[in-house]
Design a protein around this motif. Structure first.
Motif, mmCIF file in Angstrom:
data_model
loop_
_atom_site.group_PDB
_atom_site.id
_atom_site.type_symbol
_atom_site.label_atom_id
_atom_site.label_comp_id
_atom_site.label_asym_id
_atom_site.label_seq_id
_atom_site.Cartn_x
_atom_site.Cartn_y
_atom_site.Cartn_z
ATOM 1 N N UNK A 1 0.862 -1.189 0.000
ATOM 2 C CA UNK A 1 0.000 0.000 0.000
ATOM 3 C C UNK A 1 0.893 1.231 0.000
ATOM 4 N N UNK A 2 0.477 2.247 -0.731
ATOM 5 C CA UNK A 2 1.270 3.470 -0.737
ATOM 6 C C UNK A 2 0.388 4.685 -0.960
ATOM 7 N N UNK B 1 6.184 10.462 -0.979
ATOM 8 C CA UNK B 1 5.357 9.259 -0.878
ATOM 9 C C UNK B 1 5.876 8.345 0.226
ATOM 10 N N UNK B 2 5.080 7.321 0.535
ATOM 11 C CA UNK B 2 5.435 6.365 1.587
ATOM 12 C C UNK B 2 4.725 5.061 1.287
ATOM 13 N N UNK B 3 5.374 3.963 1.660
ATOM 14 C CA UNK B 3 4.880 2.623 1.319
ATOM 15 C C UNK B 3 5.009 1.689 2.505
ATOM 16 N N UNK B 4 4.052 0.760 2.587
ATOM 17 C CA UNK B 4 4.115 -0.365 3.505
ATOM 18 C C UNK B 4 3.914 -1.613 2.675
ATOM 19 N N UNK C 1 10.330 -3.241 3.089
ATOM 20 C CA UNK C 1 9.799 -2.127 2.283
ATOM 21 C C UNK C 1 8.727 -1.389 3.084
ATOM 22 N N UNK C 2 9.050 -1.039 4.306
ATOM 23 C CA UNK C 2 8.110 -0.361 5.188
ATOM 24 C C UNK C 2 7.354 -1.355 6.041
ATOM 25 N N UNK C 3 7.131 -0.986 7.289
ATOM 26 C CA UNK C 3 6.395 -1.842 8.218
ATOM 27 C C UNK C 3 5.535 -0.958 9.106
ATOM 28 N N UNK C 4 4.640 -1.580 9.869
ATOM 29 C CA UNK C 4 3.703 -0.811 10.693
ATOM 30 C C UNK C 4 4.451 0.186 11.571
ATOM 31 N N UNK C 5 4.058 1.454 11.468
ATOM 32 C CA UNK C 5 4.704 2.512 12.235
ATOM 33 C C UNK C 5 5.964 3.066 11.609
ATOM 34 N N UNK C 6 6.504 2.384 10.581
ATOM 35 C CA UNK C 6 7.745 2.816 9.940
ATOM 36 C C UNK C 6 7.634 2.676 8.420
ATOM 37 N N UNK C 7 6.821 3.526 7.791
ATOM 38 C CA UNK C 7 6.679 3.445 6.329
ATOM 39 C C UNK C 7 8.003 3.736 5.623
ATOM 40 N N UNK C 8 8.154 3.151 4.455
ATOM 41 C CA UNK C 8 9.299 3.442 3.600
ATOM 42 C C UNK C 8 9.042 4.759 2.876
ATOM 43 N N UNK C 9 9.941 5.722 3.039
ATOM 44 C CA UNK C 9 9.778 7.024 2.388
ATOM 45 C C UNK C 9 10.310 6.961 0.957
ATOM 46 N N UNK C 10 9.521 7.486 0.020
ATOM 47 C CA UNK C 10 9.853 7.439 -1.403
ATOM 48 C C UNK C 10 9.554 8.795 -2.045
ATOM 49 N N UNK C 11 10.188 9.056 -3.162
ATOM 50 C CA UNK C 11 9.922 10.279 -3.925
ATOM 51 C C UNK C 11 9.286 9.916 -5.266
ATOM 52 N N UNK C 12 8.377 10.792 -5.710
ATOM 53 C CA UNK C 12 7.799 10.677 -7.047
ATOM 54 C C UNK C 12 8.160 11.950 -7.804
ATOM 55 N N UNK C 13 9.156 11.910 -8.681
ATOM 56 C CA UNK C 13 9.504 13.113 -9.450
ATOM 57 C C UNK C 13 8.553 13.301 -10.621
ATOM 58 N N UNK C 14 8.221 14.547 -10.896
ATOM 59 C CA UNK C 14 7.334 14.828 -12.034
ATOM 60 C C UNK C 14 7.606 16.230 -12.558
#
Length: 260
Positions: free
Chosen positions: A135-136, A251-254, A185-198
């Motif tokens: 999920x993200x 962005x952020x992902x679990x 790739x991210x877990x409960x309480x600690x999402x993986x931080x990501x960037x979406x360039x556009x």
């Protein structure tokens, strides 16, 4: 929550950023098989098409018929309307049966779901071992110090008009329950931080924020959060309506597997 997005379906299609192709490659690398994927809350199918580059068949579902009418076609993607009245067993049968799904994705939507019900469905549908739920979401954008400051003032003005569920996204999914086994790739309480360039113009950016449910809700209540004054301020610090700038969506992902 389908009604929150029916009115602005066209703006949603035009204004949202696309997710990087490497995200889908990254997720595909973590599933043992690549036969079937389920994109939930698929909207116009943006994520479903990305997933389809790595899986033989993708099923995209949504409770919003207005969004599905604007879905993008792909030979490996099938779309289905799944009204809230559908039972769990009906959904499982529609998707492919228990232990049949290699990847479940939810882009920009899981915070609207009945989470216990949804997670129970996912646990039944995912292959074991090897199936993955990801999920993200994104909740902010960085352009320049001057624009970011003005944009924060606008964003703060929207806070009273968001549905309570939306604050899970605004807070970066840090409070989102996620009872799945971490794969790094991210877990409960600690999402993986990501960037979406556009790369986009101010006009494109304005379309995106115009599609926010809080903006639409405020307008329904007689409050114009994107008044000419606010739009002019944002446009000025952007550098003009036609100027194309680099935007970094935050962005952020679990992602995780069913705990056996």
């Amino acid at each position: 929550m389908a009604g929150l997005f029916d009115k602005q379906a066209d703006l949603y299609l035009d204004g949202r950023p696309t997710y990087p192709a490497q995200w889908y490659s990254m997720l595909a690398d973590h599933t043992l098989h690549h036969s079937l994927a389920w994109d939930v809350g698929t909207g116009n199918g943006q994520a479903a098409l990305g997933v389809a580059e790595h899986y033989e068949q993708v099923i995209g579902t949504d409770v919003s018929e207005a969004q599905l009418k604007r879905s993008m076609t792909h030979p490996r993607v099938r779309y289905f309307h799944t009204p809230l009245s559908m039972s769990d067993d009906e959904i499982i049968s529609l998707i492919g049966g228990e232990d049949s799904v290699d990847l479940v994705t939810v882009a920009q939507a899981v915070h609207w779901f009945d989470l216990p019900k949804f997670y129970s469905l996912v646990a039944r549908l995912l292959r074991k071992p090897g199936g993955l739920l990801a999920v993200w979401c994104y909740n902010d954008a960085a352009v320049s110090p001057a624009f970011d400051s003005a944009f924060k003032r606008f964003h703060d003005s929207t806070l009273p008009f968001w549905h309570p569920n939306a604050f899970l996204s605004i807070e970066g999914y840090k409070r989102l329950p996620f009872p799945f086994e971490s794969i790094g790739l991210g877990s409960e309480g600690k999402p993986l931080e990501l960037d979406i360039p556009k790369e986009m113009s101010f006009e494109g950016f304005l379309k995106m924020i115009s599609s926010w449910s809080a903006v639409v809700t405020a307008k329904d209540q007689g409050v114009d959060l994107l008044s000419p004054t606010v739009v002019k301020e944002l446009e000025t610090v952007w550098g003009g309506s036609k100027l194309v700038r680099s935007v970094i969506y935050k962005a952020f992902m679990l992602a995780g597997k069913v705990r056996l």
